[in-house]
Design an enzyme around this catalytic site. Sequence first.
Site, short mmCIF file in Angstrom:
data_model
loop_
_atom_site.label_atom_id
_atom_site.label_comp_id
_atom_site.label_asym_id
_atom_site.label_seq_id
_atom_site.Cartn_x
_atom_site.Cartn_y
_atom_site.Cartn_z
N GLY A 175 0.03 2.75 4.62
CA GLY A 175 1.24 2.12 4.11
C GLY A 175 2.37 3.11 3.97
O GLY A 175 3.52 2.82 4.35
N SER B 275 -9.75 -4.65 10.80
CA SER B 275 -10.59 -3.46 10.95
C SER B 275 -11.57 -3.69 12.09
O SER B 275 -11.90 -4.83 12.43
CB SER B 275 -11.36 -3.21 9.65
OG SER B 275 -12.42 -2.30 9.84
N TYR C 155 -16.98 -6.30 2.98
CA TYR C 155 -15.83 -5.71 3.67
C TYR C 155 -15.61 -6.36 5.03
O TYR C 155 -14.48 -6.71 5.39
CB TYR C 155 -16.03 -4.20 3.83
CG TYR C 155 -14.86 -3.49 4.46
CD1 TYR C 155 -13.65 -3.38 3.79
CD2 TYR C 155 -14.96 -2.95 5.74
CE1 TYR C 155 -12.57 -2.73 4.37
CE2 TYR C 155 -13.90 -2.29 6.33
CZ TYR C 155 -12.69 -2.19 5.64
OH TYR C 155 -11.62 -1.55 6.22
N GLY D 42 0.83 -1.20 0.00
CA GLY D 42 0.00 0.00 0.00
C GLY D 42 0.86 1.24 0.00
O GLY D 42 1.59 1.49 0.96
N GLY E 205 -1.60 6.57 2.34
CA GLY E 205 -2.22 6.46 3.66
C GLY E 205 -1.38 5.74 4.68
O GLY E 205 -0.24 6.11 4.97
#
Length: 307
Positions: free
Chosen positions: A33, A157, A182, A28, A31
């Site tokens: 990463g 998450s 998600y 990533g 953000g």
Amino acid sequence: MNEKRNEKKRWTEKDIGSQRDKNVVVTGTGGLGYEAAMSLAGAGARVILAGRNAEKGAKAVHGIKIKYPNAKIEYQRLDLADLSSIEDFSKILLSKWDRLDVLINNAGVMATPERLVTKDNFELQLGTNYLGPSALTARLLPLLRTARQARVVTVSSMAHHSGKIHFEDLQLEPSYTPDVAYAQSKLACLMFALELHKRSASAGWGIRSMAVHPGGVATDLMDNGPGKTFFTRLIYHTLQTPSEGTRASLLAATSPDAKSGSFYGPTGLLEIWGEPKLTKPAAQAFDAQASATLWDMSCDLVKLNFA
């Protein structure tokens, strides 16, 4: 008195020690990463920042080198929604390095409004957030095993609390909804991290596996998900910055006290804000039979075997 003593022990970014001579991969390029790569490169690690967009990757490396001119940081292309890209990236890494000390499985997508699929025909969120990182970890297992107590940090998450693994319809073909997909993908990430810990301990791989969640963070992931509704506009500016959101990942990646098989997240209200701490996963993450089944199904889907 005890509360004050505990606050003094609370981990912060200042507790990141020297990471000199550590080989690190962060997935990533934006953000979380980007911020994790920035901190680790700044602490002396050799960092490969991996992502699918070469222009964005080059920009990220440039930004890190502006702050840390001597940083050992480079970009490599990696598309977690493409198993052939994962294989190509892994071959490059196996030719470059003799070991991998830290792998941070960070990259992901969030709540795409329509059901999309990866190049390999996996539901996009499951494929990018979970199947891709698990395939990458399997491909890099030889380098992880060569390192001394390598760490695999997998980003889950808070959404995992509402997650369920839909074994009868893992790809959510007839029943796709963005939030359900998600939550499933992020629960799968957490279950993967805990199962990797168990299998490493049993097989003697010497790998420490931890899951983290960043809390509430204002990143492009929110922008690129279901779109900015009035609600997301309202809360966007109340969330943590990406730099703050990456703290749990950095603790898991660097702290001598980080425990394999653990889950770390923010300390604040509803775990949305604050310095990282050891936190408790949802009950479904501890389902041993489901975790083993998911592991085996995933190995079949990505045509890889950790053994």
